[in-house]
Design a protein around this motif. Structure first.
Motif, short mmCIF file in Angstrom:
data_model
loop_
_atom_site.label_atom_id
_atom_site.label_comp_id
_atom_site.label_asym_id
_atom_site.label_seq_id
_atom_site.Cartn_x
_atom_site.Cartn_y
_atom_site.Cartn_z
N ILE A 1 7.45 -4.00 -6.41
CA ILE A 1 7.85 -2.71 -5.84
C ILE A 1 6.63 -1.95 -5.30
N ALA A 2 6.89 -1.11 -4.30
CA ALA A 2 5.86 -0.20 -3.79
C ALA A 2 6.35 1.23 -4.03
N GLY A 3 5.61 2.20 -3.48
CA GLY A 3 5.91 3.60 -3.79
C GLY A 3 7.35 4.02 -3.53
N GLY A 4 7.89 3.62 -2.39
CA GLY A 4 9.26 3.99 -2.05
C GLY A 4 10.27 3.44 -3.04
N ASP A 5 10.05 2.19 -3.47
CA ASP A 5 10.95 1.56 -4.45
C ASP A 5 10.86 2.31 -5.78
N GLU A 6 9.63 2.71 -6.12
CA GLU A 6 9.44 3.42 -7.39
C GLU A 6 10.24 4.73 -7.39
N ILE A 7 10.18 5.45 -6.27
CA ILE A 7 10.93 6.70 -6.17
C ILE A 7 12.43 6.44 -6.35
N ASN A 8 12.92 5.39 -5.71
CA ASN A 8 14.35 5.05 -5.85
C ASN A 8 14.71 4.76 -7.30
N ASN B 1 17.28 6.86 -9.53
CA ASN B 1 18.51 6.28 -10.11
C ASN B 1 18.44 6.21 -11.64
N GLY B 2 17.37 6.73 -12.23
CA GLY B 2 17.32 6.85 -13.68
C GLY B 2 16.66 5.70 -14.40
N THR B 3 16.26 4.65 -13.66
CA THR B 3 15.62 3.50 -14.33
C THR B 3 14.29 3.94 -14.94
N PHE B 4 13.47 4.60 -14.13
CA PHE B 4 12.20 5.12 -14.64
C PHE B 4 12.37 6.60 -15.00
N LYS B 5 11.57 7.04 -15.94
CA LYS B 5 11.63 8.45 -16.35
C LYS B 5 10.46 9.24 -15.77
N MET B 6 9.61 8.57 -15.04
CA MET B 6 8.51 9.25 -14.36
C MET B 6 8.16 8.49 -13.08
N ALA B 7 7.68 9.24 -12.08
CA ALA B 7 7.28 8.63 -10.81
C ALA B 7 5.86 9.06 -10.50
N PHE B 8 5.04 8.08 -10.15
CA PHE B 8 3.64 8.39 -9.82
C PHE B 8 3.45 8.64 -8.32
N CYS B 9 4.49 8.39 -7.55
CA CYS B 9 4.42 8.61 -6.10
C CYS B 9 5.32 9.81 -5.77
N TRP B 10 4.71 10.97 -5.67
CA TRP B 10 5.53 12.17 -5.49
C TRP B 10 4.74 13.25 -4.75
N ASN B 11 5.43 14.09 -4.04
CA ASN B 11 4.82 15.32 -3.52
C ASN B 11 5.92 16.31 -3.16
N ILE B 12 5.55 17.42 -2.62
CA ILE B 12 6.50 18.50 -2.40
C ILE B 12 7.64 18.11 -1.45
N GLN C 1 0.80 -1.22 0.00
CA GLN C 1 0.00 0.00 0.00
C GLN C 1 0.84 1.27 0.00
N GLY C 2 2.15 1.15 0.17
CA GLY C 2 3.02 2.33 0.22
C GLY C 2 2.92 3.16 -1.06
N GLY C 3 2.51 4.41 -0.94
CA GLY C 3 2.45 5.31 -2.10
C GLY C 3 1.30 5.04 -3.04
N ASP C 4 0.32 4.25 -2.58
CA ASP C 4 -0.76 3.84 -3.49
C ASP C 4 -1.64 4.98 -3.96
N VAL D 1 19.52 -7.83 1.03
CA VAL D 1 20.52 -8.25 0.03
C VAL D 1 19.87 -9.09 -1.06
N TRP D 2 19.02 -10.04 -0.63
CA TRP D 2 18.35 -10.89 -1.62
C TRP D 2 17.42 -10.07 -2.52
N LYS D 3 16.76 -9.08 -1.91
CA LYS D 3 15.85 -8.24 -2.69
C LYS D 3 16.63 -7.51 -3.78
N TRP D 4 17.80 -7.07 -3.43
CA TRP D 4 18.65 -6.40 -4.40
C TRP D 4 19.08 -7.39 -5.49
N MET D 5 19.43 -8.61 -5.08
CA MET D 5 19.86 -9.61 -6.07
C MET D 5 18.73 -9.98 -7.03
#
Lengths: 428, 302
Positions: free
Chosen positions: A252-259, A263-274, A200-203, B134-138
């Motif tokens: 992935i959940a919202g926090g992972d999406e932001i990461n 890091n450049g993997t995604f070019k847009m994030a749907f979980c964002w705010n100020i 549910q993170g960032g849903d 670590v596993w999640k990263w892998m």
């Protein structure tokens, strides 16, 4: 001799214990506990201590703060409630304070803190979200914001997709969004955004994305029923599923999406705010420009999902502590430190005047906040107070997982929406 | 026959010993009763109620309704199936792998044996959160090392979303579970194999037994109590697989990694259905007890 030593030792321990008790009785200290979720700087001990110290200096009431995370905060609070060890104060949003703990009878009604002046000064939509249908105030609001999305502007420019976004109004249409994703996918040959559904993170991001594409809604206006099984939402889910540049990712959940966005993997994030915007000088890890955007809509004007945060008071049966907690709430939300409390949260104040002071211009010297203000006009309905919210929320991301796994979209949507509505009907 | 009369002194000594034994037991007993027996009793009691953490509506007695609902709940059934898959796969694999490794290393020089014990025990003493991260990263779909290596070796052509794919997610969880489960059994088997009576093996060798016969007829019966312990403990741990699920998949995708243990947590703490969650806990406990009893019976027969 040995027995005598043991007896003496026991006597000494007992005397020390009594002495300690007597000392405590001699100098009674006023103290209340506050548990707070990481709402901007309200998760930072140094910043929060400055505010609570000011309150202690003013009132003589000490505030013991415990910091919660969104990963396990609810579990801690629920366990504390079950063990009758709930804190005196809690800081979070109406979906937890009003729709959950308040509705379940654990919070104190703070309507007596609102006079006619407060009711006029507070943002009306915010106040409505914090009040129950019968007028009980389970959350005294402090700050609000509009959740939005973000794009990697440099990546958009490289792919020639920047022509699809209006950087003045920060809006774009559904057609432009589809074209932009297509252009990015052709350029990068990999997914450029994700409908994350690992939890549910960032849903709120995925909810608004789906709702806004074709004008769907999440609940009815009266907040009695979940309406995400509408044809508009089904069409949006299908559209997203068919776009090669967008993946449904249950890992992935919202926090992972932001990461992954940073890091450049995604070019847009749907979980964002100020709160995300100023980090790393508004750039990705590789130094590319991050720009916040409203969600795409057919006419370009999406109904953004709001975030409201404030304080609730647990009814632990101690009238004195409830009174102290109310003093704290008034001090932070409508007192001399409101401007600092709002700035600590890094969101917008829910009122222009607090404690007789004008706080409408506290962000006047902050370019990013001023810029972000353009999104506040798109703030839509705060539907997170609908009955059965906890169940509905989990049904939502489970439904996205089912859609992403290739199940029949209409059937999946209907099933999970029915489960959510069953919870709403049962009042759970 | 003349009856031997116990002197008052002997009786007093015995009573004192009994009392002091119970006093020594008391601290553990208090914790055992408070943290094991009482919660179990409360769990059973609550399972008969519609208990939902709502101060405005008191818990309602509903008899066996929670238990009846369980068998109609497709998520619980899916969780039970997944849990059984985890148990059926991990218990034999952990036991066999541990025995194989222990057999290979227990005769080594002391320093090498210690080194191997450390290596295999490391995942056990490392925090489960650290291991999981670590596993999640892998396993990461976008930059995970597993995709990188497999693509380099030509095993896969495009990235696999290991934890996001319903057909691979559960197996990914089982792999992590195996790495964190083999440490203790290896150490126990090394100890058990070292204690096998060598004179029996030497006698067998004089009589011309093969290596397999030595193992099967002499070593295996002697390490049976250790095997039983390992099997029971691994079974219980596998049934209670929770942290990996919570940290990696939350039961997804599409309930592909849902387990009974995680569903208990989810039902109780996310949906606030404590009575229903407790009913699941009772069923899980019954499954574990039944399987452990079968394992004890089989081991006794052998």
């Amino acid at each position: 001799m040995k027995k005598l030593s043991i007896v003496l030792l026991i006597l000494m321990v007992m005397m020390a214990a009594f002495a300690n008790g007597a000392k405590e009785q001699a100098t009674p200290s006023k103290s209340i506990s506050l548990w707070t979720y990481p709402i901007g700087g309200w998760g930072d001990d140094a910043k929060v201590k400055a505010l609570t110290d000011a309150f202690t200096a003013e009132t003589g009431i000490k505030v013991e703060v415990q910091y919660l995370t969104y990963a396990d905060g609810d579990d801690k609070v629920n366990t504390a409630i079950a063990a009758k060890q709930a804190p005196d104060l809690i800081m979070e949003g109406p979906e937890r304070l009003v729709a959950n703990w308040g509705a379940k009878g654990y919070l104190v009604d703070m309507a007596d803190l609102l006079d006619a002046g407060d009711r006029a000064e507070l943002n009306q939509a915010t106040l409505k979200a914090c009040l129950t249908a019968d007028g009980k105030l389970y959350e005294y609001p402090l700050v609000m914001t509009a959740h939005c999305m973000a794009i990697n502007l440099d990546a958009f420019k490289a792919a020639g997709a920047d022509k699809y976004v209006n950087l003045t109004t920060r809006t774009w249409t559904t057609d432009d969004f589809i074209k932009a994703v297509d252009a990015l996918y052709k350029y990068y040959k990999a997914p450029v955004g994700a409908v994350f559904c690992g939890g549910q993170g960032g849903d709120q991001g995925t909810r608004v994305l789906v709702n806004s594409l074709y004008g769907g809604t999440f609940t009815d206006a009266a907040h009695t029923k979940y309406t995400w099984d509408s044809p508009e939402n089904v069409k949006a889910l299908k559209q997203l599923y068919e776009m090669p540049g967008i993946v449904y990712d249950p890992a992935i959940a919202g926090g992972d999406e932001i990461n992954l966005f940073r890091n450049g993997t995604f070019k847009m994030a749907f979980c964002w705010n100020i709160a995300q915007q100023p980090l790393n000088d508004q750039k990705t890890d590789a130094g590319e420009q991050i720009v916040f955007m409203s969600f795409p809509a057919q006419n370009g004007v999406a109904q953004l999902n709001g975030g409201i945060w404030g304080f609730g008071i647990f009814d632990n049966g101690d009238a004195e502590k409830i009174e102290w907690a109310k003093q704290f709430v008034k001090f932070m939300c409508d007192g001399p430190k409101t401007a600092d409390a709002v700035k600590t949260a890094n969101y917008f104040a829910v009122r222009d005047v607090a404690g007789g002071q004008d706080i409408s211009k506290i962000w006047a010297d902050d370019a990013t906040m001023n810029e972000y203000n353009v999104l506040m006009q798109y703030l839509g309905d705060y539907y997170q107070v609908t009955t059965g919210w906890a169940t509905a929320r989990t049904c939502w991301w489970n439904m996205l997982q089912a859609v992403g796994a290739g199940n029949d979209i209409a059937a999946s949507v209907a099933k999970f929406a029915a489960d959510a509505n069953a919870a709403a009907a049962a009042g759970k | 026959m003349a009856q031997i009369r116990k002197s008052p002194l002997t009786r007093r000594l015995r009573r004192q010993e009994t009392v002091s034994s119970y006093l020594f037991l008391l601290p553990s007993l208090v914790f055992f009763l408070g943290f094991v027996i009482l919660p179990m009793a409360l769990c059973l009691f609550t399972s008969f109620f519609d208990s939902n953490l709502n101060a405005t509506t008191p818990d309602r007695f509903i008899g066996l309704q929670n238990y009846a609902e369980l068998w109609k709940d497709p998520v619980f059934i899916k969780g039970l199936k997944n849990t059984l898959i985890i148990v059926v796969v991990s218990v034999p694999v952990v036991t066999a792998f541990s025995l194989w490794i222990a057999s290979a290393i227990y005769k080594m020089k002391e320093w090498m044996l210690s080194a191997f014990r450390c290596i295999f025990y490391l995942p056990v003493v490392t925090g489960s959160v650290a291991v999981t991260v670590v596993w999640k990263w892998m396993y990461n779909n976008y930059y995970g090392v597993l995709n990188y290596v497999f693509k380099g070796l030509g095993i896969i052509e495009t990235n696999v979303n290991w934890l996001g794919n319903p057909s691979t997610a559960l197996w990914c969880i089982i792999v992590i579970l195996l790495t964190t489960s083999v440490g203790q059994p290896i150490v126990l088997y090394v100890s058990a194999l070292s204690n096998v009576d060598t004179s029996l093996i030497e006698a067998g060798e004089v009589d011309g037994t093969t290596k397999f016969q030595n193992f099967w007829k002499i070593k295996w019966p002697q390490i049976m109590p250790t095997t039983l312990y390992i099997v029971v403990i691994t079974t219980i741990n596998s049934f209670q697989c929770f942290a990996l699920i919570q940290l990696l998949t939350s039961g997804g995708p599409n309930n592909a990694t849902q387990t009974v243990m995680y569903y208990i947590y989810y039902t109780a703490f996310k949906l606030y259905r404590f009575g229903y969650g407790n009913a699941m806990g009772i069923i899980l406990a019954l499954f574990i007890a039944a399987l452990s009893a079968v394992q004890f019976y089989v081991a006794k027969e052998r």
